[in-house]
Design an enzyme around this catalytic site. Structure first.
Site, PDB file in Angstrom:
ATOM      1  N   LYS A  18       0.835  -1.251  -0.113  1.00 14.83           N
ATOM      2  CA  LYS A  18      -0.083   0.052  -0.016  1.00 14.83           C
ATOM      3  C   LYS A  18       0.869   1.156  -0.173  1.00 14.83           C
ATOM      4  O   LYS A  18       0.413   2.276   0.387  1.00 14.83           O
ATOM      5  CB  LYS A  18      -0.887   0.100   1.144  1.00 14.83           C
ATOM      6  CG  LYS A  18      -2.237  -0.779   1.112  1.00 14.83           C
ATOM      7  CD  LYS A  18      -3.219  -0.595   2.258  1.00 14.83           C
ATOM      8  CE  LYS A  18      -2.764  -1.301   3.673  1.00 14.83           C
ATOM      9  NZ  LYS A  18      -3.817  -0.790   4.794  1.00 14.83           N
ATOM     10  N   LYS A  51       2.858   2.039   1.992  1.00 15.00           N
ATOM     11  CA  LYS A  51       2.887   2.468   3.580  1.00 15.00           C
ATOM     12  C   LYS A  51       3.796   1.897   4.298  1.00 15.00           C
ATOM     13  O   LYS A  51       3.940   0.670   4.153  1.00 15.00           O
ATOM     14  CB  LYS A  51       1.323   2.227   4.352  1.00 15.00           C
ATOM     15  CG  LYS A  51       0.305   3.198   4.230  1.00 15.00           C
ATOM     16  CD  LYS A  51      -1.080   2.728   4.877  1.00 15.00           C
ATOM     17  CE  LYS A  51      -1.913   3.836   5.322  1.00 15.00           C
ATOM     18  NZ  LYS A  51      -2.884   3.443   5.927  1.00 15.00           N
TER      19      LYS A  51
HETATM   20  N1  C2G Z   1     -10.490   5.911   9.660  1.00 16.02           N
HETATM   21  C1  C2G Z   1     -11.668   6.974  10.008  1.00 16.02           C
HETATM   22  N2  C2G Z   1     -11.291   8.209  10.226  1.00 16.02           N
HETATM   23  C2  C2G Z   1     -10.178   8.700  10.164  1.00 16.02           C
HETATM   24  C3  C2G Z   1      -8.968   7.846   9.813  1.00 16.02           C
HETATM   25  C4  C2G Z   1      -9.237   6.478   9.519  1.00 16.02           C
HETATM   26  O1  C2G Z   1     -12.819   6.543  10.060  1.00 16.02           O
HETATM   27  N3  C2G Z   1      -9.862   9.945  10.690  1.00 16.02           N
HETATM   28  C5  C2G Z   1     -10.879   4.520   9.122  1.00 16.02           C
HETATM   29  C6  C2G Z   1     -10.470   4.099   7.917  1.00 16.02           C
HETATM   30  O2  C2G Z   1     -11.462   4.691   7.123  1.00 16.02           O
HETATM   31  C7  C2G Z   1     -10.386   2.805   7.960  1.00 16.02           C
HETATM   32  C8  C2G Z   1      -9.837   2.350   9.363  1.00 16.02           C
HETATM   33  O3  C2G Z   1     -10.243   3.775  10.078  1.00 16.02           O
HETATM   34  O4  C2G Z   1     -11.585   2.229   7.764  1.00 16.02           O
HETATM   35  C9  C2G Z   1      -8.461   2.166   9.482  1.00 16.02           C
HETATM   36  O5  C2G Z   1      -7.686   3.112   8.791  1.00 16.02           O
HETATM   37  P1  C2G Z   1      -6.313   2.970   8.037  1.00 16.02           P
HETATM   38  O6  C2G Z   1      -5.456   2.390   9.294  1.00 16.02           O
HETATM   39  O7  C2G Z   1      -5.804   4.210   7.638  1.00 16.02           O
HETATM   40  O8  C2G Z   1      -6.605   1.805   7.090  1.00 16.02           O
HETATM   41  P2  C2G Z   1      -6.390   1.732   5.733  1.00 16.02           P
HETATM   42  O9  C2G Z   1      -4.757   2.060   5.333  1.00 16.02           O
HETATM   43  O10 C2G Z   1      -7.237   2.585   4.959  1.00 16.02           O
HETATM   44  O11 C2G Z   1      -6.294   0.231   5.031  1.00 16.02           O
HETATM   45  O12 C2G Z   1      -8.186  -3.594   3.045  1.00 16.02           O
HETATM   46  C10 C2G Z   1      -8.416  -2.251   3.448  1.00 16.02           C
HETATM   47  C11 C2G Z   1      -6.995  -1.720   3.943  1.00 16.02           C
HETATM   48  O13 C2G Z   1      -6.311  -2.408   4.801  1.00 16.02           O
HETATM   49  C12 C2G Z   1      -7.450  -0.396   4.923  1.00 16.02           C
END
Ligand code: C2G
Length: 130
Positions: free
Chosen positions: A44, A46
């Site tokens: 990703k 990341k």
């Molecule tokens: N999230 C949120 N509000 C934020 C930040 C994050 O609601 N201010 C939610 C994201 O939308 C996600 C969850 O928290 O549903 C986890 O966020 P991340 O760790 O950034 O996940 P991500 O990198 O989007 O990975 O297969 C799907 C991926 O693994 C998602």
């Protein structure tokens, strides 16, 4: 028992993650979190501050979370939903529409993101901190 699943990196745990997990759990009785492995995160583009093991242990300590499994590929979701008898798939709405293919297997719910916070923002703000 109504089972819910969600996916993510959950690095530098913050209120946006907690709001998502609390609301996801409220949609059922049992919440599974599939947390991205370090290798999957590389895909990703990341790089998490905390290791997979630490991010997993941190999530397991949250009262809304019942089980944590690894997320190793983009295409494990259908199998995860089937193998775990999941009723509801939940993600933040930055993913709106991206996982609608799961509607053949379970309910799909996209929840509004929490404004003003993200792991990237935390990293940037800290970097600027004198
Ligand atoms: N999230 C949120 N509000 C934020 C930040 C994050 O609601 N201010 C939610 C994201 O939308 C996600 C969850 O928290 O549903 C986890 O966020 P991340 O760790 O950034 O996940 P991500 O990198 O989007 O990975 O297969 C799907 C991926 O693994 C998602």
């Amino acid at each position: 028992m109504k089972k819910v699943i969600t996916y993510g990196t959950f690095d530098l745990l913050h209120i946006g993650h907690i709001n998502l997990l609390r609301r996801a759990k409220a949609l059922g009785d049992y919440l599974i979190v599939a947390v991205s492995t370090d290798e999957f995160n590389a895909g990703k583009h990341k790089e998490a501050y905390h290791s997979f093991e630490d991010r997993k242990a941190i999530l397991e300590a949250i009262k809304y979370v019942d089980e944590v499994i690894p997320e190793t590929t983009w295409d494990q979701k259908i199998k995860d939903v089937q193998d775990n008898n999941v009723d509801v798939f939940v993600m933040g709405n930055d993913w709106e529409g991206k996982f609608d293919f799961l509607k053949d297997y379970c309910e799909v719910v996209y929840l509004p993101r929490t404004e003003g916070i993200s792991t990237t923002k935390i990293k940037n703000d800290l970097h600027l901190a004198k």
